[in-house]
Scaffold this active site. Sequence first.
Site, PDB file in Angstrom:
ATOM      1  N   ASP A   1      -8.174  37.652   4.114  1.00 14.98           N
ATOM      2  CA  ASP A   1      -8.552  36.278   4.420  1.00 14.98           C
ATOM      3  C   ASP A   1      -9.769  35.825   3.634  1.00 14.98           C
ATOM      4  O   ASP A   1     -10.438  36.612   2.959  1.00 14.98           O
ATOM      5  CB  ASP A   1      -8.830  36.124   5.925  1.00 14.98           C
ATOM      6  CG  ASP A   1      -9.612  37.296   6.513  1.00 14.98           C
ATOM      7  OD1 ASP A   1     -10.405  37.917   5.772  1.00 14.98           O
ATOM      8  OD2 ASP A   1      -9.432  37.594   7.704  1.00 14.98           O
TER       9      ASP A   1
ATOM     10  N   ASN B   1     -11.332  38.826  20.797  1.00 15.30           N
ATOM     11  CA  ASN B   1     -10.212  38.106  21.408  1.00 15.30           C
ATOM     12  C   ASN B   1      -8.864  38.651  20.922  1.00 15.30           C
ATOM     13  O   ASN B   1      -7.823  38.080  21.210  1.00 15.30           O
ATOM     14  CB  ASN B   1     -10.312  36.603  21.136  1.00 15.30           C
ATOM     15  CG  ASN B   1     -10.200  36.255  19.653  1.00 15.30           C
ATOM     16  OD1 ASN B   1     -10.034  37.127  18.791  1.00 15.30           O
ATOM     17  ND2 ASN B   1     -10.286  34.969  19.336  1.00 15.30           N
TER      18      ASN B   1
ATOM     19  N   HIS C   1      -7.955  39.112  17.684  1.00 18.23           N
ATOM     20  CA  HIS C   1      -7.447  38.644  16.400  1.00 18.23           C
ATOM     21  C   HIS C   1      -7.481  39.766  15.359  1.00 18.23           C
ATOM     22  O   HIS C   1      -8.321  40.654  15.390  1.00 18.23           O
ATOM     23  CB  HIS C   1      -8.186  37.395  15.909  1.00 18.23           C
ATOM     24  CG  HIS C   1      -9.578  37.615  15.401  1.00 18.23           C
ATOM     25  ND1 HIS C   1     -10.683  37.060  15.999  1.00 18.23           N
ATOM     26  CD2 HIS C   1     -10.062  38.306  14.337  1.00 18.23           C
ATOM     27  CE1 HIS C   1     -11.773  37.393  15.333  1.00 18.23           C
ATOM     28  NE2 HIS C   1     -11.420  38.167  14.311  1.00 18.23           N
TER      29      HIS C   1
ATOM     30  N   GLU D   1      -5.561  34.132  15.253  1.00 21.25           N
ATOM     31  CA  GLU D   1      -6.131  33.950  16.576  1.00 21.25           C
ATOM     32  C   GLU D   1      -5.046  34.057  17.653  1.00 21.25           C
ATOM     33  O   GLU D   1      -3.847  34.006  17.363  1.00 21.25           O
ATOM     34  CB  GLU D   1      -6.799  32.573  16.653  1.00 21.25           C
ATOM     35  CG  GLU D   1      -7.903  32.342  15.624  1.00 21.25           C
ATOM     36  CD  GLU D   1      -9.214  33.032  15.988  1.00 21.25           C
ATOM     37  OE1 GLU D   1      -9.228  33.840  16.932  1.00 21.25           O
ATOM     38  OE2 GLU D   1     -10.227  32.760  15.323  1.00 21.25           O
TER      39      GLU D   1
END
Length: 235
Positions: free
Chosen positions: A62, A128, A130, A135
């Site tokens: 990314d 979370n 990811h 996400e």
Amino acid sequence: MRIIIVKNIEAGGKKGAQIFSEALANGAKVFGLATGSTPVTTYQALAASDVDFSNSVSINLDEYVGLTPDNSQSYHYFMQKNLFDFKPFKKSYVPDGTNLDAAEVIDQYNHIIETNPIDLQILGIGQNGHIGFNEPGTPFDSETHEVALSQSTINANSRFFSSPEEVPQKAYSMGIASIMGAKQILLEAFGEKKAQIIKDALQGPVTEDVPASVLQQHPDLTVILDESAASQLEL
């Protein structure tokens, strides 16, 4: 799934570097790379080793949208300073954060991944769940896409910037299907803050609400954890 528990992040980095070296020795040519604090000790151990990536290809997960490669917070810069300056690859790909034409970046990156199938992909995991910047709620069949970062991810990343307002709101990320296409996956997590999400991801239900839970379905997954991150697992 193979779970390796180590004493601390430094030991985890050395073990991660060993897995990279073994993959290279076994013929791996394309390495998927992650950024963030988690893989740093692995990159440090690789940088200090005699491993040679000069005939290998790297593909990063990314990049922030809007940051230039020379921006100290860009993932291109991170990779340069933590690995590429010490161990250059024949070719290294990072999404072009300066190109605001998302469709063009997505098409180009999907083509790069398609023509360079990833042999070993290293991953960290967000609190979370990811992986990459995928996400919660990201479809498991997603390929490269532009992501509007969640507030929790923006908050977590704000420690790297002078102020929360400077944190990019969007990123280009390899998709979950792209990640799962790697022949081998190495997931690393360290620290007590990762303990709950590691339990959810590795021993909870497979759900898009916890993107990393899909890794349970990968045929060749190695997980390196320190004792704190592994503390809630049932082993």
